[in-house]
Each structure stands twice: as C-alpha cells, then as structure tokens.
Design a protein around this motif. Structure first.
Motif, PDB file in Angstrom:
ATOM      1  N   PHE A 168       0.833  -1.203   0.000  1.00 41.65           N
ATOM      2  CA  PHE A 168       0.000   0.000   0.000  1.00 41.65           C
ATOM      3  C   PHE A 168       0.869   1.256   0.000  1.00 41.65           C
ATOM      4  N   ILE A 169       1.891   1.281   0.843  1.00 39.71           N
ATOM      5  CA  ILE A 169       2.810   2.435   0.880  1.00 39.71           C
ATOM      6  C   ILE A 169       3.520   2.585  -0.456  1.00 39.71           C
ATOM      7  N   PHE A 170       4.038   1.482  -0.978  1.00 40.18           N
ATOM      8  CA  PHE A 170       4.776   1.532  -2.238  1.00 40.18           C
ATOM      9  C   PHE A 170       3.914   2.065  -3.382  1.00 40.18           C
ATOM     10  N   GLN A 171       2.656   1.674  -3.421  1.00 39.42           N
ATOM     11  CA  GLN A 171       1.794   2.060  -4.537  1.00 39.42           C
ATOM     12  C   GLN A 171       1.225   3.461  -4.402  1.00 39.42           C
ATOM     13  N   ASN A 172       1.170   3.988  -3.186  1.00 43.28           N
ATOM     14  CA  ASN A 172       0.483   5.263  -3.002  1.00 43.28           C
ATOM     15  C   ASN A 172       1.368   6.416  -2.581  1.00 43.28           C
ATOM     16  N   ALA A 173       2.557   6.146  -2.101  1.00 44.33           N
ATOM     17  CA  ALA A 173       3.439   7.234  -1.678  1.00 44.33           C
ATOM     18  C   ALA A 173       4.153   7.813  -2.891  1.00 44.33           C
ATOM     19  N   VAL A 174       4.423   9.097  -2.821  1.00 47.79           N
ATOM     20  CA  VAL A 174       5.217   9.762  -3.852  1.00 47.79           C
ATOM     21  C   VAL A 174       6.603   9.947  -3.249  1.00 47.79           C
ATOM     22  N   PHE A 175       7.535   9.127  -3.728  1.00 50.29           N
ATOM     23  CA  PHE A 175       8.879   9.170  -3.181  1.00 50.29           C
ATOM     24  C   PHE A 175       9.712  10.191  -3.940  1.00 50.29           C
ATOM     25  N   GLN A 176      10.731  10.696  -3.282  1.00 49.77           N
ATOM     26  CA  GLN A 176      11.642  11.653  -3.905  1.00 49.77           C
ATOM     27  C   GLN A 176      13.029  11.067  -3.865  1.00 49.77           C
ATOM     28  N   GLY A 177      13.924  11.625  -4.655  1.00 48.75           N
ATOM     29  CA  GLY A 177      15.281  11.097  -4.679  1.00 48.75           C
ATOM     30  C   GLY A 177      15.446  10.182  -5.867  1.00 48.75           C
ATOM     31  N   HIS A 178      16.302   9.195  -5.711  1.00 51.09           N
ATOM     32  CA  HIS A 178      16.607   8.286  -6.811  1.00 51.09           C
ATOM     33  C   HIS A 178      15.917   6.945  -6.611  1.00 51.09           C
ATOM     34  N   GLY A 192      11.278 -23.913  -1.210  1.00 49.49           N
ATOM     35  CA  GLY A 192      11.703 -22.737  -0.455  1.00 49.49           C
ATOM     36  C   GLY A 192      10.797 -22.474   0.734  1.00 49.49           C
ATOM     37  N   LEU A 193      11.002 -21.322   1.348  1.00 48.44           N
ATOM     38  CA  LEU A 193      10.185 -20.954   2.511  1.00 48.44           C
ATOM     39  C   LEU A 193       8.926 -20.192   2.087  1.00 48.44           C
ATOM     40  N   GLY A 194       8.991 -19.520   0.932  1.00 48.90           N
ATOM     41  CA  GLY A 194       7.823 -18.800   0.425  1.00 48.90           C
ATOM     42  C   GLY A 194       7.662 -17.394   0.979  1.00 48.90           C
ATOM     43  N   LEU A 195       8.704 -16.861   1.603  1.00 49.25           N
ATOM     44  CA  LEU A 195       8.654 -15.498   2.145  1.00 49.25           C
ATOM     45  C   LEU A 195       8.643 -14.501   0.993  1.00 49.25           C
ATOM     46  N   LYS A 196       7.837 -13.467   1.096  1.00 49.49           N
ATOM     47  CA  LYS A 196       7.807 -12.441   0.053  1.00 49.49           C
ATOM     48  C   LYS A 196       8.865 -11.385   0.342  1.00 49.49           C
ATOM     49  N   SER A 197       9.523 -10.946  -0.707  1.00 43.50           N
ATOM     50  CA  SER A 197      10.588  -9.959  -0.603  1.00 43.50           C
ATOM     51  C   SER A 197      10.017  -8.550  -0.729  1.00 43.50           C
ATOM     52  N   LEU A 198      10.426  -7.666   0.172  1.00 47.17           N
ATOM     53  CA  LEU A 198       9.975  -6.273   0.096  1.00 47.17           C
ATOM     54  C   LEU A 198      10.557  -5.571  -1.131  1.00 47.17           C
ATOM     55  N   LYS A 199      11.772  -5.931  -1.515  1.00 46.55           N
ATOM     56  CA  LYS A 199      12.359  -5.354  -2.730  1.00 46.55           C
ATOM     57  C   LYS A 199      11.530  -5.744  -3.948  1.00 46.55           C
ATOM     58  N   THR A 200      11.181  -7.018  -4.034  1.00 40.05           N
ATOM     59  CA  THR A 200      10.365  -7.488  -5.163  1.00 40.05           C
ATOM     60  C   THR A 200       8.993  -6.823  -5.143  1.00 40.05           C
ATOM     61  N   GLU A 201       8.400  -6.699  -3.969  1.00 41.03           N
ATOM     62  CA  GLU A 201       7.092  -6.043  -3.852  1.00 41.03           C
ATOM     63  C   GLU A 201       7.176  -4.583  -4.274  1.00 41.03           C
ATOM     64  N   PHE A 202       8.258  -3.894  -3.895  1.00 47.27           N
ATOM     65  CA  PHE A 202       8.434  -2.497  -4.292  1.00 47.27           C
ATOM     66  C   PHE A 202       8.506  -2.394  -5.815  1.00 47.27           C
ATOM     67  N   MET A 203       9.360  -3.220  -6.415  1.00 50.70           N
ATOM     68  CA  MET A 203       9.531  -3.161  -7.874  1.00 50.70           C
ATOM     69  C   MET A 203       8.230  -3.539  -8.597  1.00 50.70           C
ATOM     70  N   THR A 204       7.541  -4.538  -8.077  1.00 50.36           N
ATOM     71  CA  THR A 204       6.266  -4.951  -8.667  1.00 50.36           C
ATOM     72  C   THR A 204       5.235  -3.825  -8.577  1.00 50.36           C
ATOM     73  N   SER A 205       5.205  -3.127  -7.440  1.00 53.09           N
ATOM     74  CA  SER A 205       4.226  -2.047  -7.274  1.00 53.09           C
ATOM     75  C   SER A 205       4.483  -0.909  -8.265  1.00 53.09           C
ATOM     76  N   VAL A 206       5.748  -0.660  -8.566  1.00 54.00           N
ATOM     77  CA  VAL A 206       6.079   0.373  -9.562  1.00 54.00           C
ATOM     78  C   VAL A 206       5.569  -0.051 -10.941  1.00 54.00           C
ATOM     79  N   LEU A 207       5.751  -1.317 -11.290  1.00 57.51           N
ATOM     80  CA  LEU A 207       5.282  -1.819 -12.582  1.00 57.51           C
ATOM     81  C   LEU A 207       3.756  -1.821 -12.659  1.00 57.51           C
ATOM     82  N   ILE A 208       3.098  -2.170 -11.565  1.00 62.54           N
ATOM     83  CA  ILE A 208       1.629  -2.158 -11.546  1.00 62.54           C
ATOM     84  C   ILE A 208       1.108  -0.730 -11.712  1.00 62.54           C
ATOM     85  N   LYS A 209       1.774   0.212 -11.058  1.00 64.44           N
ATOM     86  CA  LYS A 209       1.376   1.613 -11.173  1.00 64.44           C
ATOM     87  C   LYS A 209       1.505   2.074 -12.632  1.00 64.44           C
TER      88      LYS A 209
END
Length: 193
Positions: A70-80, A122-139
């Motif tokens: 939710f944060i990744f998809q709705n926040a407007v981040f600044q920087g690089h 595997g363990l099936g844990l979701k990665s926050l990095k992958t979720e961040f990148m996925t949210s950018v692509l979904i947006k």
C-alpha cells in the motif's frame, strides 16, 4: 436511502488505513520510517510467536506485505529510484536478521531459498524489494491502461521527455533492470521474466 457524508481531512489531520497513518501531504522519509517501524514490530510479533514456520511465513506475507505494498503504490517518493530499491532491499536484510534472531533460519543458510515458493522447496517469504519493484510496474500499467488516467499519462510522458522522475520513468528503469519488454500500443503485451 440512507446517505453518509465523508469528512474531508484538514491539513495535518491523519487517519489510519492498514494500520498506517494517511495524510494529505506525506513526507517520503516519514513513509519509509513508518513502514520500517511497522515491519519490525509486526515481524517481531509474528516470528517470535509459537506458530509453525509455515504459519509465520503466511502471517508475514498476509499482514506485513500488504501494508508495505500500500505504501509503495500510493506514496510519492523523492530522490533516486535506486536508493528506494536499496531501502526496500535493506528491509529484506532486516527481516532476515530478525529470522535468525528468532531462530526461524540459520545465519549461513541460503537467503535466496527464503523467497522461493514453498512448493518448489523454499520458505515462500515475500521480498519487500520485489514487492516495491512490482508495485512500480503495476502503477505504470494502471496509468497506461486505465482510460481515466489519460491526463496523468500525458503529464508523465511530458515529464519523461524532460528527464524528470515520474512513475513511468521508474517503471522503465525497473523493466530495463529485469529485462522486461512491453508495449501499450493497442493491446498491452509483455515479454520477459
């Protein structure tokens, strides 16, 4: 019928959604800090519980990850973009350290296996990095496909031509990193992954 009035927030007022504070103007650093606090607190609670490892992973994936998404998809981040990907990767590192501290995994075990689906060993844990990148692509997909987003799409395309950061340039960088080709002309097509 019964009608309800939705109250409008004033500057500085907040409400909570998925346990995270929402406000009219979000400071990007506040988003990351708030997210880090939520991740650490919720992950500690989950991974220190008496649940089985599979139940802990399921709880983490269904409680922590949606709040982060939710944060990744709705926040407007600044920087690089690269520094934001690094921050998400740092969150994954923090969670892995917590897994070791709570004896859910060994410090020297293969970290990639944590993120492999359980049915593949595997363990099936979701990665926050992958979720961040996925949210950018979904947006990006939403902006390019949804008709109501046409004015935003035009604005972001103009910003891209001026080399200004926006959701479309972020998605383009991520697609290059992941070697994903896509086209939004006519029917959207995707190749890669």
């Amino acid at each position: 019928g019964k009608s309800e009035t939705v109250r409008t927030l004033e500057i500085g007022e907040v409400y909570k959604y998925l346990g995270l504070e929402q406000r009219l103007s979000q400071d990007p650093k506040h988003c990351w800090t708030g997210l880090k606090d939520k991740i650490v607190n919720r992950a500690k609670t989950i991974f220190s519980s008496d649940l089985t490892i599979g139940q802990k992973v399921t709880m983490y994936n269904t409680i922590v990850i949606p709040a982060a998404r939710f944060i990744f998809q709705n926040a407007v981040f600044q920087g690089h973009l690269e520094s934001e990907i690094k921050t998400a990767r740092d969150f994954d590192t923090l969670v892995r350290k917590l897994l070791v501290a709570e004896k859910v995994r060994f410090a020297k075990s293969n970290k990639s296996r944590l993120y492999v689906r359980a049915e593949l060993g595997g363990l099936g844990l979701k990665s926050l990095k992958t979720e961040f990148m996925t949210s950018v692509l979904i947006k990006e997909m939403y902006i390019n496909i949804h008709p109501a987003m046409a004015p935003c799409r035009v604005l972001f395309q103009k910003m891209s031509r001026r080399q200004k950061r926006n959701p479309l340039t972020d998605a383009s960088k991520i697609r290059q990193m992941l070697r994903i080709n896509c086209s939004y002309e006519g029917s959207p097509t995707f190749q890669g992954i």
